[in-house]
Write a protein that holds these residues in place. Structure first.
Motif, PDB file in Angstrom:
ATOM      1  N   GLY A   1      46.195  28.090  65.383  1.00  0.00           N
ATOM      2  CA  GLY A   1      46.725  27.810  63.853  1.00  0.00           C
ATOM      3  C   GLY A   1      45.858  28.364  62.614  1.00  0.00           C
ATOM      4  O   GLY A   1      44.609  28.901  63.135  1.00  0.00           O
ATOM      5  N   PHE A   2      46.343  28.309  61.321  1.00  0.00           N
ATOM      6  CA  PHE A   2      45.145  28.587  60.548  1.00  0.00           C
ATOM      7  C   PHE A   2      46.114  27.651  59.285  1.00  0.00           C
ATOM      8  O   PHE A   2      47.089  27.450  58.777  1.00  0.00           O
ATOM      9  CB  PHE A   2      45.665  30.019  60.273  1.00  0.00           C
ATOM     10  N   ASN A   3      44.177  27.041  58.562  1.00  0.00           N
ATOM     11  CA  ASN A   3      44.994  26.920  56.406  1.00  0.00           C
ATOM     12  C   ASN A   3      44.274  28.150  55.813  1.00  0.00           C
ATOM     13  O   ASN A   3      43.474  28.064  56.070  1.00  0.00           O
ATOM     14  CB  ASN A   3      43.969  25.772  56.457  1.00  0.00           C
ATOM     15  N   SER A   4      44.667  28.933  55.333  1.00  0.00           N
ATOM     16  CA  SER A   4      44.332  30.267  54.954  1.00  0.00           C
ATOM     17  C   SER A   4      45.216  29.939  53.351  1.00  0.00           C
ATOM     18  O   SER A   4      45.795  28.710  52.595  1.00  0.00           O
ATOM     19  CB  SER A   4      45.834  31.109  55.518  1.00  0.00           C
ATOM     20  N   LYS A   5      44.074  30.503  52.370  1.00  0.00           N
ATOM     21  CA  LYS A   5      44.393  30.636  50.848  1.00  0.00           C
ATOM     22  C   LYS A   5      44.838  31.890  50.010  1.00  0.00           C
ATOM     23  O   LYS A   5      43.167  32.951  50.504  1.00  0.00           O
ATOM     24  CB  LYS A   5      43.445  29.776  50.494  1.00  0.00           C
ATOM     25  N   PHE A   6      45.363  32.331  48.963  1.00  0.00           N
ATOM     26  CA  PHE A   6      45.723  33.366  48.781  1.00  0.00           C
ATOM     27  C   PHE A   6      44.825  32.739  47.038  1.00  0.00           C
ATOM     28  O   PHE A   6      45.825  32.162  46.157  1.00  0.00           O
ATOM     29  CB  PHE A   6      46.888  33.805  48.070  1.00  0.00           C
ATOM     30  N   THR A   7      43.924  33.639  46.696  1.00  0.00           N
ATOM     31  CA  THR A   7      43.919  32.805  44.797  1.00  0.00           C
ATOM     32  C   THR A   7      43.962  33.887  44.198  1.00  0.00           C
ATOM     33  O   THR A   7      43.756  35.359  43.469  1.00  0.00           O
ATOM     34  CB  THR A   7      41.915  32.574  45.066  1.00  0.00           C
ATOM     35  N   LEU A   8      44.660  33.557  42.653  1.00  0.00           N
ATOM     36  CA  LEU A   8      44.500  34.441  41.487  1.00  0.00           C
ATOM     37  C   LEU A   8      43.291  33.859  40.814  1.00  0.00           C
ATOM     38  O   LEU A   8      43.660  32.849  40.372  1.00  0.00           O
ATOM     39  CB  LEU A   8      46.041  34.483  41.499  1.00  0.00           C
ATOM     40  N   ASN A   9      42.470  34.638  40.664  1.00  0.00           N
ATOM     41  CA  ASN A   9      41.631  34.140  39.508  1.00  0.00           C
ATOM     42  C   ASN A   9      41.688  34.951  38.591  1.00  0.00           C
ATOM     43  O   ASN A   9      41.334  36.698  38.164  1.00  0.00           O
ATOM     44  CB  ASN A   9      39.773  34.612  40.183  1.00  0.00           C
ATOM     45  N   PHE A  10      41.358  33.982  37.202  1.00  0.00           N
ATOM     46  CA  PHE A  10      40.601  34.561  35.737  1.00  0.00           C
ATOM     47  C   PHE A  10      39.485  34.280  35.351  1.00  0.00           C
ATOM     48  O   PHE A  10      38.945  33.505  35.534  1.00  0.00           O
ATOM     49  CB  PHE A  10      41.665  35.123  34.912  1.00  0.00           C
ATOM     50  N   ALA A  11      38.732  34.958  34.513  1.00  0.00           N
ATOM     51  CA  ALA A  11      37.569  35.382  33.929  1.00  0.00           C
ATOM     52  C   ALA A  11      36.872  35.653  32.796  1.00  0.00           C
ATOM     53  O   ALA A  11      37.380  36.467  33.321  1.00  0.00           O
ATOM     54  CB  ALA A  11      36.392  35.231  35.539  1.00  0.00           C
ATOM     55  N   GLY A  12      35.932  35.615  32.168  1.00  0.00           N
ATOM     56  CA  GLY A  12      35.057  36.084  31.167  1.00  0.00           C
ATOM     57  C   GLY A  12      33.933  35.766  30.999  1.00  0.00           C
ATOM     58  O   GLY A  12      33.658  34.775  31.237  1.00  0.00           O
ATOM     59  N   GLN A  13      33.183  36.599  30.514  1.00  0.00           N
ATOM     60  CA  GLN A  13      31.743  36.451  30.171  1.00  0.00           C
ATOM     61  C   GLN A  13      31.900  36.676  28.815  1.00  0.00           C
ATOM     62  O   GLN A  13      32.325  37.275  27.456  1.00  0.00           O
ATOM     63  CB  GLN A  13      30.792  37.242  30.426  1.00  0.00           C
ATOM     64  N   TYR A  14      30.935  35.518  27.623  1.00  0.00           N
ATOM     65  CA  TYR A  14      31.855  34.995  26.279  1.00  0.00           C
ATOM     66  C   TYR A  14      29.691  35.186  26.063  1.00  0.00           C
ATOM     67  O   TYR A  14      29.037  34.347  26.390  1.00  0.00           O
ATOM     68  CB  TYR A  14      31.216  33.099  26.054  1.00  0.00           C
ATOM     69  N   GLN A  15      29.453  36.305  25.110  1.00  0.00           N
ATOM     70  CA  GLN A  15      28.036  36.147  24.661  1.00  0.00           C
ATOM     71  C   GLN A  15      27.521  36.895  25.857  1.00  0.00           C
ATOM     72  O   GLN A  15      28.193  37.930  26.786  1.00  0.00           O
ATOM     73  CB  GLN A  15      27.906  35.722  23.651  1.00  0.00           C
ATOM     74  N   GLU A  16      25.962  36.896  26.011  1.00  0.00           N
ATOM     75  CA  GLU A  16      25.408  37.516  26.997  1.00  0.00           C
ATOM     76  C   GLU A  16      25.338  36.502  28.322  1.00  0.00           C
ATOM     77  O   GLU A  16      24.855  36.863  29.237  1.00  0.00           O
ATOM     78  CB  GLU A  16      24.476  38.133  26.601  1.00  0.00           C
ATOM     79  N   ASN A  17      25.255  35.157  27.975  1.00  0.00           N
ATOM     80  CA  ASN A  17      24.328  33.911  29.003  1.00  0.00           C
ATOM     81  C   ASN A  17      26.121  33.596  29.521  1.00  0.00           C
ATOM     82  O   ASN A  17      25.297  32.030  29.983  1.00  0.00           O
ATOM     83  CB  ASN A  17      23.924  33.410  28.229  1.00  0.00           C
ATOM     84  N   PHE A  18      26.618  33.154  29.052  1.00  0.00           N
ATOM     85  CA  PHE A  18      28.216  32.192  29.340  1.00  0.00           C
ATOM     86  C   PHE A  18      29.658  33.046  30.465  1.00  0.00           C
ATOM     87  O   PHE A  18      30.249  33.296  29.517  1.00  0.00           O
ATOM     88  CB  PHE A  18      28.552  31.667  28.389  1.00  0.00           C
ATOM     89  N   TYR A  19      29.643  32.343  31.328  1.00  0.00           N
ATOM     90  CA  TYR A  19      30.506  32.590  32.019  1.00  0.00           C
ATOM     91  C   TYR A  19      31.764  31.662  31.548  1.00  0.00           C
ATOM     92  O   TYR A  19      31.291  30.137  32.515  1.00  0.00           O
ATOM     93  CB  TYR A  19      30.194  33.544  33.751  1.00  0.00           C
ATOM     94  N   ILE A  20      33.432  31.218  32.051  1.00  0.00           N
ATOM     95  CA  ILE A  20      34.353  31.038  32.746  1.00  0.00           C
ATOM     96  C   ILE A  20      35.391  31.551  32.872  1.00  0.00           C
ATOM     97  O   ILE A  20      35.831  32.105  32.710  1.00  0.00           O
ATOM     98  CB  ILE A  20      34.388  30.524  30.714  1.00  0.00           C
ATOM     99  N   GLY A  21      35.246  30.340  34.102  1.00  0.00           N
ATOM    100  CA  GLY A  21      36.909  31.142  34.641  1.00  0.00           C
ATOM    101  C   GLY A  21      37.748  29.713  35.481  1.00  0.00           C
ATOM    102  O   GLY A  21      37.291  28.554  35.342  1.00  0.00           O
ATOM    103  N   ALA A  22      38.710  29.962  36.197  1.00  0.00           N
ATOM    104  CA  ALA A  22      39.524  29.385  36.266  1.00  0.00           C
ATOM    105  C   ALA A  22      40.893  30.178  37.798  1.00  0.00           C
ATOM    106  O   ALA A  22      41.364  31.377  37.762  1.00  0.00           O
ATOM    107  CB  ALA A  22      40.432  29.080  35.935  1.00  0.00           C
ATOM    108  N   SER A  23      40.844  29.028  38.511  1.00  0.00           N
ATOM    109  CA  SER A  23      41.650  30.004  39.469  1.00  0.00           C
ATOM    110  C   SER A  23      43.266  29.115  40.056  1.00  0.00           C
ATOM    111  O   SER A  23      43.781  28.008  39.809  1.00  0.00           O
ATOM    112  CB  SER A  23      41.107  29.834  40.634  1.00  0.00           C
ATOM    113  N   LEU A  24      43.699  29.854  40.547  1.00  0.00           N
ATOM    114  CA  LEU A  24      44.855  28.870  41.505  1.00  0.00           C
ATOM    115  C   LEU A  24      45.277  29.454  42.599  1.00  0.00           C
ATOM    116  O   LEU A  24      45.086  30.746  42.864  1.00  0.00           O
ATOM    117  CB  LEU A  24      46.425  29.815  40.276  1.00  0.00           C
ATOM    118  N   ASN A  25      45.290  28.172  43.593  1.00  0.00           N
ATOM    119  CA  ASN A  25      45.496  28.201  44.854  1.00  0.00           C
ATOM    120  C   ASN A  25      46.900  28.123  45.697  1.00  0.00           C
ATOM    121  O   ASN A  25      46.767  27.466  45.359  1.00  0.00           O
ATOM    122  CB  ASN A  25      44.169  27.511  45.560  1.00  0.00           C
TER     123      ASN A  25
END
Length: 502
Positions: free
Chosen positions: A228-252
């Protein structure tokens, strides 16, 4: 076929001891899977991003991509289990090939003066755990299967354990499971197969039993095969703010299939024993789904340093089990129809929930321009927070108290590096995973290392990785009544990934 279907539909067993701490650990502990680059660096990607499997560590990582990308990965899983059981060592294992990752990311760059430089959308499938495995245990144990049935039978009235006139033994087995529960059902099997007999066979209210097996030690061969298996499908959103910061979220969104067959054979009883050979086999099948979410951020501190932090919520698994058994002995006065209770007679259990604990990850990376990088991740999970639900169920309340007492905080360390020579990349990694138990010397810590190589062909890239992990764990022959074996688990992964940029 019609009669078998009727048995399945009518059987809705009460919760006995079917769900335990082992179920919690099975779905809470995750192996390092994913792309070859991710595996080659032992999953140390929390402050790096730029890899689809890194989203499982930090969802902000998709905003690090410079352009869209599609990735597909296949792995060869090679597992070896060396079991020690009362001085006897045996070895078994399984090898399997799987497509364990496929996904893509789309990057949308800002064309105006917005401080959000990039937005990214990623879809990714990862194999969280491959359950294909095999364990073989042999040895002379002072505790036989008769003790398993005696443990359940003591205190159970004899009357319901009899097969009534005109009743099929299969009907009696399923009816006892649905109306009286797992404990009485196991007592029924032991009595009908001749493992145990009542002290007073004339009294239907008898609640004391004795074993028909005589031995000082009994030779046991136990084989466990899982699929068997445990599998994961990920829907992800992320953004780069200015030059040095990244933020994101995922639904699994998880999908679970787990199948386990255990085969136990016993010989070597005393010459005067009424039982000279016995067997007890069990088949468990679990299906279900799960959900979790994740939040994360990555910050550049100058040209050299990257910092990352992420939160992985608990995963709520909604699962359903079906369970079959077969048992037999050469006891002369057993019920000869006991062989009709086999893997075709299925117990269905009510749905239940496993809640795995949340995980926190802190990350640090050093990026040396185009020449290479070093990365370190520290993760923490409090395994004592895992739960079986519904918590209103009395058996789950007892098991959750046991889980809270036995399990504790678990730290994970991952270290990875990459050195680039033009289109060629050389990679390596190490990981350490603390035992989930607070005081269980039999369950050891996990150590693993990895290595890999990659080569870029213009817009596409081919990566290869090898990883190996080792851990000592106890294997219970059964959850109640029998002895444990010490199993040294060695997992090897050979992984190939193809990536194309667009």
């Amino acid at each position: 076929m019609k009669r078998l279907t009727t048995f399945i539909l009518l059987c809705l067993c009460a919760y006995g001891s079917a769900q335990t701490i082992n179920d919690v650990l099975r779905y809470s502990l995750e192996d390092i899977q994913g792309t070859a680059r991710y595996q080659a660096m032992s999953g140390a990607f929390g402050a790096l991003g730029g890899d689809l499997s890194a989203l499982s560590t930090n969802p902000a990582g998709s905003a690090v991509f410079l352009n869209g990308q599609f990735t597909m990965t296949g792995s060869v899983y090679d597992r070896t289990n060396s079991a020690r059981f009362f001085g006897t060592s045996t070895e078994a294992g399984r090898t399997r090939v799987d497509l364990n990752q496929i996904g893509g990311v789309w990057v949308f760059k800002s064309t105006g003066g917005s401080p959000w430089k990039k937005l990214a959308l990623a879809l990714n499938y990862d194999l969280v755990e491959n359950f294909n495995n095999e364990i073989l245990v042999r040895g002379n144990s002072p505790v036989g299967t008769d003790q398993y049935f005696l443990t359940f039978a003591q205190g159970v009235p004899l009357g319901p354990l009899r097969v009534q006139e005109g009743e099929f033994i299969e009907d009696a087995y399923l009816d006892i499971g649905s109306s009286l529960g797992f404990v009485d059902q196991q007592a029924f099997l032991g009595f009908q197969a001749g493992y145990i007999d009542p002290v007073d066979p004339e009294d239907d209210n008898n609640t004391e039993y004795f074993s028909n097996a005589a031995y000082s030690t009994v030779n046991q061969q136990y084989q466990q095969r899982t699929n068997g298996f445990n599998s994961k499908f990920t829907l992800n959103f992320a953004g780069q703010y200015q030059e040095n910061f990244y933020i994101g979220a995922s639904l699994n969104f998880h999908s679970v299939l787990y199948e386990r067959v255990t085969l136990l054979d016993e010989t070597g009883f005393d010459p005067a024993s009424a039982i000279q050979s016995a067997s007890f086999d069990n088949l468990l099948s679990t299906r279900g789904s799960g959900f979790s979410f994740a939040l994360g951020a990555i910050a550049k501190v100058g040209d050299l340093v990257r910092l990352g932090a992420s939160y992985q919520s608990p995963t709520w698994y909604r699962l359903a089990d079906d369970f079959s058994q077969r048992v037999n002995t050469d006891f002369p006065d057993k019920n000869p129809d006991i062989t009709f209770t086999d893997f075709g007679i299925v117990n269905l259990f009510e749905r239940y929930t496993v809640k795995s604990p949340s995980r926190y990850t802190g990350s640090l990376a050093l990026v040396f321009g185009s020449r290479g990088l070093l990365s370190f991740d520290y993760g923490y999970q409090n395994m004592a927070n895992a739960e079986l639900r519904p918590t209103s169920d009395p058996s789950f309340q007892d098991e959750n108290a046991f889980i809270s007492n036995q399990l504790g905080g678990m730290s994970t360390f991952r270290l990875g590096g990459e050195y680039r020579l033009g289109p060629l990349s050389l990679r390596g990694g190490y990981r350490y995973e603390q035992s989930p138990y607070t005081d269980n010397e039999a369950w050891g810590d996990l150590d693993g290392y990895s290595a890999g190589i990659g080569y870029a062909f213009g817009a596409s890239r081919l990566d290869f990785a090898f990883s190996r992990s080792e851990q000592e764990v106890p294997e219970a022959i059964f959850d109640l009544g029998l002895s444990n074996a010490a199993v040294n688990r060695i997992n090897r992964h050979f992984t190939l990934t193809y990536t194309i940029n667009f």
